[in-house]
Design a protein around this motif. Structure first.
Motif, PDB file in Angstrom:
ATOM      1  N   ARG A   1      81.183 -13.136  53.046  1.00 18.91           N
ATOM      2  CA  ARG A   1      82.445 -12.583  53.518  1.00 18.91           C
ATOM      3  C   ARG A   1      83.418 -13.709  53.899  1.00 18.91           C
ATOM      4  N   GLN A   2      82.908 -14.722  54.614  1.00 22.68           N
ATOM      5  CA  GLN A   2      83.762 -15.834  55.030  1.00 22.68           C
ATOM      6  C   GLN A   2      84.295 -16.611  53.826  1.00 22.68           C
ATOM      7  N   THR A   3      83.445 -16.888  52.860  1.00 23.70           N
ATOM      8  CA  THR A   3      83.903 -17.650  51.690  1.00 23.70           C
ATOM      9  C   THR A   3      84.908 -16.835  50.875  1.00 23.70           C
ATOM     10  N   ALA A   4      84.702 -15.525  50.801  1.00 24.20           N
ATOM     11  CA  ALA A   4      85.665 -14.680  50.082  1.00 24.20           C
ATOM     12  C   ALA A   4      87.012 -14.690  50.800  1.00 24.20           C
ATOM     13  N   GLU A   5      86.997 -14.626  52.140  1.00 25.20           N
ATOM     14  CA  GLU A   5      88.241 -14.666  52.910  1.00 25.20           C
ATOM     15  C   GLU A   5      88.937 -16.017  52.744  1.00 25.20           C
ATOM     16  N   GLU A   6      88.154 -17.095  52.734  1.00 26.29           N
ATOM     17  CA  GLU A   6      88.728 -18.435  52.554  1.00 26.29           C
ATOM     18  C   GLU A   6      89.354 -18.571  51.170  1.00 26.29           C
TER      19      GLU A   6
END
Length: 173
Positions: free
Chosen positions: A107-112
């Motif tokens: 989720r964090q990498t997708a948001e980044e």
């Protein structure tokens, strides 16, 4: 009782039933004798199972799990068992922690990636606006090939966005 044929309804029961429905006792038909239903009719009436309380890990355990996750996103069963033993956790706890941490990581990498994409789009728009503004304010450099050909010269100087640069006629050389 006879087996009903397809399409024929021999009695008040459905064709899939082989015998008529059993009569209900008189007490069940009385509205006062019926017990009151609680909840939605389609809900499961079995009492809910008690959920296991949320496990809280110590800071040391979390720090070690995070360090290991930073190096390695997936653990083999032997590695997981060794780590669980070293941290005084169960194998299932380590497995679940890693599953949850991978979900958070994705989720964090997708948001980044999305934030980077939006920033790149904003930069491209800004650069395009700057280039457009420069093209409006600066005259076009004269191409030597175009200077000797009147049609090419007219095309080079054509700027449809500029009101005062309209070409009304092109004369031959």
């Amino acid at each position: 009782p006879a087996v009903p044929t397809a399409g024929a309804l021999p009695g008040p029961w459905s064709p899939l039933e082989l015998s008529p429905p059993l009569p209900l006792p008189a007490a069940a038909l009385s509205p006062f004798a019926a017990t009151r239903r609680i909840g939605h009719p389609y809900q499961n009436r079995t009492p809910p199972k008690r959920k296991k309380p949320r496990t809280s890990f110590s800071r040391v355990q979390i720090c070690e799990l995070e360090k290991r996750f930073h190096r390695q996103k997936y653990l083999a069963s032997a590695e997981r068992a060794t780590l669980a033993k070293a941290l005084k956790m169960t194998d299932a706890q380590v497995k679940t922690w890693f599953q949850n941490r991978r979900t958070k990581w994705r989720r964090q990498t997708a948001e980044e990636r999305e934030a980077e994409r939006q920033q790149a789009n904003r930069l491209m728009l800004h650069l395009q606006q700057e280039a457009f503004q420069k093209s409006l304010s600066q005259p076009l450099p004269q191409d030597p090939l175009c200077m000797h050909n009147s049609s090419l010269y007219a095309l080079q100087n054509l700027q449809p966005w500029a009101e005062d640069n309209k070409v009304t006629s092109v004369s031959g050389v």
